[in-house]
Structure formats: structure tokens, C-alpha cells
Design a protein around this motif. Sequence first.
Motif, mmCIF file in Angstrom:
data_model
loop_
_atom_site.group_PDB
_atom_site.id
_atom_site.type_symbol
_atom_site.label_atom_id
_atom_site.label_comp_id
_atom_site.label_asym_id
_atom_site.label_seq_id
_atom_site.Cartn_x
_atom_site.Cartn_y
_atom_site.Cartn_z
ATOM 1 N N PHE A 1 23.300 35.878 -80.215
ATOM 2 C CA PHE A 1 24.266 36.008 -79.718
ATOM 3 C C PHE A 1 24.562 35.099 -78.477
ATOM 4 O O PHE A 1 23.855 34.145 -77.834
ATOM 5 C CB PHE A 1 23.959 37.638 -78.555
ATOM 6 C CG PHE A 1 23.701 39.030 -79.185
ATOM 7 C CD1 PHE A 1 24.568 39.373 -79.402
ATOM 8 C CD2 PHE A 1 22.957 38.954 -80.033
ATOM 9 C CE1 PHE A 1 24.961 40.836 -80.263
ATOM 10 C CE2 PHE A 1 22.923 40.278 -80.554
ATOM 11 C CZ PHE A 1 23.296 41.362 -80.454
ATOM 12 N N ASP A 2 26.074 35.260 -77.995
ATOM 13 C CA ASP A 2 26.486 33.970 -77.347
ATOM 14 C C ASP A 2 27.583 35.006 -76.183
ATOM 15 O O ASP A 2 27.629 36.367 -77.285
ATOM 16 C CB ASP A 2 27.081 32.761 -77.242
ATOM 17 C CG ASP A 2 28.626 33.206 -78.804
ATOM 18 O OD1 ASP A 2 28.930 34.588 -78.048
ATOM 19 O OD2 ASP A 2 29.547 32.876 -79.161
ATOM 20 N N PRO A 3 27.291 34.271 -74.559
ATOM 21 C CA PRO A 3 27.867 35.231 -74.047
ATOM 22 C C PRO A 3 29.097 36.023 -74.767
ATOM 23 O O PRO A 3 29.995 37.509 -74.441
ATOM 24 C CB PRO A 3 28.521 34.617 -72.546
ATOM 25 C CG PRO A 3 27.139 33.256 -72.752
ATOM 26 C CD PRO A 3 27.322 33.811 -74.823
ATOM 27 N N PHE B 1 28.988 38.827 -77.041
ATOM 28 C CA PHE B 1 28.586 39.500 -76.890
ATOM 29 C C PHE B 1 29.628 40.181 -75.158
ATOM 30 O O PHE B 1 29.211 41.994 -76.186
ATOM 31 C CB PHE B 1 26.999 39.983 -75.404
ATOM 32 C CG PHE B 1 25.938 39.921 -75.100
ATOM 33 C CD1 PHE B 1 25.538 41.117 -75.747
ATOM 34 C CD2 PHE B 1 26.494 40.644 -73.463
ATOM 35 C CE1 PHE B 1 25.250 42.386 -75.364
ATOM 36 C CE2 PHE B 1 25.630 41.495 -72.863
ATOM 37 C CZ PHE B 1 24.466 42.860 -74.119
ATOM 38 N N TRP B 2 30.114 40.096 -75.396
ATOM 39 C CA TRP B 2 31.170 40.531 -74.342
ATOM 40 C C TRP B 2 32.659 41.372 -75.533
ATOM 41 O O TRP B 2 32.779 42.234 -75.110
ATOM 42 C CB TRP B 2 31.965 39.826 -73.578
ATOM 43 C CG TRP B 2 30.937 39.533 -72.520
ATOM 44 C CD1 TRP B 2 30.491 38.988 -71.996
ATOM 45 C CD2 TRP B 2 30.533 40.946 -71.293
ATOM 46 N NE1 TRP B 2 30.018 38.620 -70.480
ATOM 47 C CE2 TRP B 2 29.491 40.140 -70.598
ATOM 48 C CE3 TRP B 2 30.804 41.999 -71.024
ATOM 49 C CZ2 TRP B 2 29.463 40.433 -69.262
ATOM 50 C CZ3 TRP B 2 30.469 42.714 -70.198
ATOM 51 C CH2 TRP B 2 29.834 42.234 -68.843
ATOM 52 N N LYS B 3 32.519 40.688 -76.687
ATOM 53 C CA LYS B 3 32.751 41.696 -77.521
ATOM 54 C C LYS B 3 32.565 42.105 -78.218
ATOM 55 O O LYS B 3 33.381 43.271 -78.849
ATOM 56 C CB LYS B 3 33.492 40.707 -78.633
ATOM 57 C CG LYS B 3 35.136 41.019 -80.108
ATOM 58 C CD LYS B 3 34.516 39.556 -80.685
ATOM 59 C CE LYS B 3 35.459 40.545 -81.776
ATOM 60 N NZ LYS B 3 35.902 38.822 -82.671
ATOM 61 N N LEU B 4 31.423 42.957 -78.377
ATOM 62 C CA LEU B 4 30.272 43.674 -79.238
ATOM 63 C C LEU B 4 30.764 44.756 -78.297
ATOM 64 O O LEU B 4 31.021 45.444 -78.106
ATOM 65 C CB LEU B 4 28.578 43.441 -79.033
ATOM 66 C CG LEU B 4 28.897 42.303 -80.974
ATOM 67 C CD1 LEU B 4 27.620 42.092 -80.743
ATOM 68 C CD2 LEU B 4 29.446 43.282 -81.924
ATOM 69 N N LEU B 5 30.685 43.904 -76.839
ATOM 70 C CA LEU B 5 30.949 45.414 -76.058
ATOM 71 C C LEU B 5 31.488 46.379 -74.780
ATOM 72 O O LEU B 5 31.866 47.367 -74.861
ATOM 73 C CB LEU B 5 30.202 45.172 -74.091
ATOM 74 C CG LEU B 5 28.684 44.397 -74.341
ATOM 75 C CD1 LEU B 5 28.039 43.891 -72.443
ATOM 76 C CD2 LEU B 5 27.501 45.994 -74.105
ATOM 77 N N GLY B 6 33.028 45.293 -75.299
ATOM 78 C CA GLY B 6 34.145 45.991 -75.414
ATOM 79 C C GLY B 6 34.199 47.242 -76.530
ATOM 80 O O GLY B 6 35.587 48.154 -76.474
ATOM 81 N N ILE B 7 33.241 47.427 -78.038
ATOM 82 C CA ILE B 7 34.000 48.408 -78.394
ATOM 83 C C ILE B 7 33.322 49.730 -78.203
ATOM 84 O O ILE B 7 34.566 50.592 -78.319
ATOM 85 C CB ILE B 7 33.001 47.835 -79.572
ATOM 86 C CG1 ILE B 7 33.324 46.744 -80.497
ATOM 87 C CG2 ILE B 7 33.188 49.262 -81.074
ATOM 88 C CD1 ILE B 7 32.540 46.609 -81.896
#
Length: 167
Positions: A7-9, A12-18
Amino acid sequence: MQRQSNFDPAGFWKLLGIRPVAVPIVAARDADGPAGLLALSATHVSASPPAMLVAIGNSTSALKTVTTSKAFAISYLPEGAGEVADIFGGKRSLSGADRFGTARWTSLTTGSPVFADAVLAFDCEVAQVFEHEGTQLVVGRIVDSIADASRRPLIFAGGRYRVLPTE
């Protein structure tokens, strides 16, 4: 299904956006005026006593206002308020108190700014602050609230704002 273990920041944010989440603005007011942020990391902690938790990055300018005032409000935005979310999320060139000139605001018990057309808002007094890896986890004891069940909440999911379908 795609698996990810490094995980890079940005990733990680891209995953959380799901994941679907409500769209809350956290706002506070101190002697220097109001400050606020889009806080996609806001959740309930307990029902007795009623408390909420918000995660605020150490580099976020509104953090000082929250900790100085020892109070904050969480306003869950309604359908059609995507522009307000973008402003408080830093996607527009406005900052500080200028962000509050773009919509109607009110306040409850603590004096913290509350989005006037919020679906739901919690007015909180800061109970505890914990640091984790450059982020302050702020627990607020709820002292007041407003709700408008006639409004549809704004949701962020799949990288964009959405609303739930009506029944």
C-alpha cells in the motif's frame, strides 16, 4: 477479484474510494473564525454516552481550530451538495473561512458551524484526542443534533458522489 498487499497512500485512497460512505463536513470555530474539512473518516463510537470519532490529518489546517475550540460539528451533506464537499475537500481554491461563504450555515449548542441543509448533524465537545501515524483521532461527546429525514443523503462511492434510489 484483485488482491493488493503493498500500500502506498495513493493506492490506499483509491481502494477506499470503492466503499460507499456518507459525506460529512467537520467544522469548528475559534477566535480566528471558522474552519472545516471533508471528513470521509467519521463514525460513531458509542451510544452511551453518545460519541463520534473523526480522523484529522496533522497537516490539515482545521485541526488547530478543532483542538483550540474543544468542539466541532459533523454535518452530513444532502443530495446536490457535491460542490460543498469539493470545496471542503480542497478541490477548489477556497480555504479557511472563505469556504463558508459558499453555502448557508447555522450553529447549535457549541457554536460550531453546521451546514444549514444537512441531512443529519452532530454537535460535539472534544472528549479525547489520540495520535496515530500523523493523524489525530478526535472523539467528540454529542451534546446536540438535528436531522431532516426528508432529505436524501449524499454518498461517495466508486470515486464519485451518488444518492441512494428512492423506494
